[in-house]
Design a protein around this motif. Structure first.
Motif, PDB file in Angstrom:
ATOM      1  N   GLU A  85       0.963   7.397  -6.420  1.00  0.00           N
ATOM      2  CA  GLU A  85      -0.002   8.484  -6.501  1.00  0.00           C
ATOM      3  C   GLU A  85       0.700   9.841  -6.415  1.00  0.00           C
ATOM      4  O   GLU A  85       0.338  10.769  -7.111  1.00  0.00           O
ATOM      5  N   ARG A  86       1.714   9.929  -5.595  1.00  0.00           N
ATOM      6  CA  ARG A  86       2.391  11.212  -5.382  1.00  0.00           C
ATOM      7  C   ARG A  86       3.383  11.552  -6.484  1.00  0.00           C
ATOM      8  O   ARG A  86       3.464  12.695  -6.909  1.00  0.00           O
ATOM      9  N   GLN A 100       1.836   2.017  -3.410  1.00  0.00           N
ATOM     10  CA  GLN A 100       0.679   2.600  -4.096  1.00  0.00           C
ATOM     11  C   GLN A 100       0.597   4.099  -3.811  1.00  0.00           C
ATOM     12  O   GLN A 100       0.388   4.904  -4.711  1.00  0.00           O
ATOM     13  N   GLU A 101       0.793   4.483  -2.563  1.00  0.00           N
ATOM     14  CA  GLU A 101       0.762   5.901  -2.202  1.00  0.00           C
ATOM     15  C   GLU A 101       1.885   6.674  -2.883  1.00  0.00           C
ATOM     16  O   GLU A 101       1.682   7.800  -3.328  1.00  0.00           O
ATOM     17  N   GLU A 110       0.832  -1.203   0.000  1.00  0.00           N
ATOM     18  CA  GLU A 110       0.000   0.000   0.000  1.00  0.00           C
ATOM     19  C   GLU A 110       0.870   1.256   0.000  1.00  0.00           C
ATOM     20  O   GLU A 110       0.512   2.261  -0.595  1.00  0.00           O
ATOM     21  N   ILE A 111       2.022   1.188   0.657  1.00  0.00           N
ATOM     22  CA  ILE A 111       2.939   2.337   0.681  1.00  0.00           C
ATOM     23  C   ILE A 111       3.440   2.620  -0.730  1.00  0.00           C
ATOM     24  O   ILE A 111       3.512   3.772  -1.158  1.00  0.00           O
TER      25      ILE A 111
END
Length: 71
Positions: free
Chosen positions: A37-38, A33-34, A30-31
């Motif tokens: 996004e950034r 994935q974040e 999930e990290i």
């Protein structure tokens, strides 16, 4: 300069509406994935739009994140 990002997966597939370029971004957490996004999303979208323009098709971004049960 086109500012294109490296793609993990890309394919051309046909559905009911015609041909489409699918771009997949693979992340192991999930990290990850974040972080995409950034920092990576604009470059990946640029590459996706470039491929879509070359092939004259629609395009779709798919994010694949490894689940906790797969670790």
């Amino acid at each position: 300069m086109r500012n294109l990002g490296q793609l993990d997966l890309a394919r051309i597939k046909k559905d009911r509406e015609g041909w489409m370029v699918e771009v997949g971004e693979v992340k192991s957490s999930e990290i990850g994935q974040e972080m995409m996004e950034r920092f990576q999303k604009n470059r990946i979208r640029s590459a996706q739009n470039f491929l879509s323009g070359i092939f004259g098709t629609r395009a779709k971004l798919i994010s694949l994140v490894k689940s906790e049960t797969e670790l």
